[in-house]
Motif scaffolding. Structure first.
Motif, PDB file in Angstrom:
ATOM      1  N   ASP A   1       0.793  -1.232   0.000  1.00  0.00           N
ATOM      2  CA  ASP A   1       0.000   0.000   0.000  1.00  0.00           C
ATOM      3  C   ASP A   1       0.823   1.278   0.000  1.00  0.00           C
ATOM      4  OD1 ASP A   1       0.998  -0.431   2.511  1.00  0.00           O
ATOM      5  OD2 ASP A   1      -0.883  -0.113   3.583  1.00  0.00           O
ATOM      6  N   ALA A   2       2.163   1.166   0.111  1.00  0.00           N
ATOM      7  CA  ALA A   2       2.989   2.376   0.187  1.00  0.00           C
ATOM      8  C   ALA A   2       4.455   2.032   0.027  1.00  0.00           C
ATOM      9  CB  ALA A   2       2.777   3.093   1.523  1.00  0.00           C
TER      10      ALA A   2
ATOM     11  N   ALA B   1       2.101   6.857  -0.402  1.00  0.00           N
ATOM     12  CA  ALA B   1       0.966   5.956  -0.539  1.00  0.00           C
ATOM     13  C   ALA B   1       0.759   5.574  -2.004  1.00  0.00           C
ATOM     14  CB  ALA B   1      -0.292   6.622   0.013  1.00  0.00           C
ATOM     15  N   GLN B   2       0.350   4.314  -2.223  1.00  0.00           N
ATOM     16  CA  GLN B   2       0.168   3.794  -3.575  1.00  0.00           C
ATOM     17  C   GLN B   2      -1.240   3.239  -3.750  1.00  0.00           C
ATOM     18  OE1 GLN B   2       2.921   3.958  -5.887  1.00  0.00           O
ATOM     19  NE2 GLN B   2       3.600   5.273  -4.185  1.00  0.00           N
ATOM     20  N   SER B   3      -1.829   3.533  -4.885  1.00  0.00           N
ATOM     21  CA  SER B   3      -3.167   3.015  -5.185  1.00  0.00           C
ATOM     22  C   SER B   3      -3.105   1.711  -5.977  1.00  0.00           C
ATOM     23  CB  SER B   3      -3.977   4.054  -5.968  1.00  0.00           C
ATOM     24  OG  SER B   3      -3.308   4.399  -7.176  1.00  0.00           O
ATOM     25  N   ALA B   4      -1.934   1.369  -6.471  1.00  0.00           N
ATOM     26  CA  ALA B   4      -1.721   0.111  -7.200  1.00  0.00           C
ATOM     27  C   ALA B   4      -0.445  -0.529  -6.696  1.00  0.00           C
ATOM     28  CB  ALA B   4      -1.636   0.380  -8.703  1.00  0.00           C
TER      29      ALA B   4
END
Length: 280
Positions: A92-93, A112-115
């Motif tokens: 997630d990050a 933070a990462q959305s993918a």
């Protein structure tokens, strides 16, 4: 053939490493304390400290001791301008930080990462963050290298990420990729192994000789074992993967997965799911 000169050079390097390791792990020490701790004589300590100062690895300051007879011994401490970069890709990050030789966290970001992160995306984010820091928070620092803690087995010989299942990485040459992108030496290892060493050197397991370490996060369960002060890596560096062990659940009716491993039975996602169910 090993000559007397090469033996002497090797001994000097070992002594330099001993002094630097002592102030790095134990904190600032007077020359007198270093003499007592290392077993080296005072003139040798003075010579070694001088060389470490010239290399920009330690600094010296006057002792604050008062009321003692004789000249106070100078205090030797790690140079805080020397930093290493720590990276932890998760599902997630991406967490990235810069840690000085004296243990101070100089800079830190959580991206933070959305993918799911890919090795290429991870490398690009590390390179971009370092470029920003070099003109900002780390403008006066000397970056010595990058350490990457990956949630999955890593081949000890070359830092190849054999598999990070929750990130869906397979045989990723992350060490070479980050080195090429940042021009910095890069060490890649398992996140739990790095966590165990950190606790052993600086945290809850400090002073212990044998340690069993277990962690859990967004990417499942990991673990590591330290025996006699040495991390148990196994032949290829994959030892201690507790999350991939089969739990001793006797009754098949109690198992979530008939042929599953510990991560199938216990995970952050399952705990959050259970917590949400109770709220409803």
């Amino acid at each position: 053939m090993v000559t007397a000169g090469s033996r002497g050079d090797g001994m000097r390097r070992a002594n330099l490493a001993l002094v630097l390791r002592t102030v790095h792990r134990e904190g600032p020490r007077s020359r007198a304390a270093l003499t007592e701790t290392t077993g080296l004589n005072r003139s040798t300590i003075a010579d070694l400290v001088g060389e470490l100062q010239r290399a920009g690895l330690v600094t010296e300051r006057a002792s604050e001791a008062l009321g003692r007879v004789g000249r106070p011994s100078p205090i030797v401490e790690p140079d805080p301008r020397v930093v290493a970069v720590a990276v932890n890709p998760e599902v997630d990050a991406l967490d990235i930080g810069a840690v000085a030789l004296d243990g101070t966290i100089v800079a830190r970001e959580r991206l933070a990462q959305s993918a799911l992160l890919t090795p290429k995306r991870t490398t690009a984010l590390v390179a971009a963050t370092l470029a920003d820091w070099r003109s900002g928070a780390l403008a006066a620092s000397r970056i010595t290298g990058v350490g990457v803690a990956v949630p999955g087995p890593v081949r000890a010989s070359d830092g190849l990420v054999r598999e990070a299942p929750h990130l869906e990485w397979l045989d990723a040459p992350l060490s070479d990729m980050v080195t090429d992108a940042t021009a910095l030496p890069t060490h890649v290892g398992n996140d739990a192994a790095h966590g165990a060493l950190a606790e052993y050197l600086f945290g809850a397991a400090r002073g212990a000789h044998d340690v069993v370490y277990l962690n859990g996060g967004a990417s499942g369960i990991g673990g590591a074992v330290i025996i006699g002060g040495v991390l148990l890596g196994g032949a290829g560096g994959y030892a201690g993967e507790f999350g991939q062990n089969r739990p001793g659940i006797v009754d098949p009716a109690d198992r979530r997965a008939l042929d599953g491993v510990l991560e199938d039975e216990v995970s952050r996602a399952l705990l959050l799911e259970g917590r949400g169910s109770r709220r409803r």
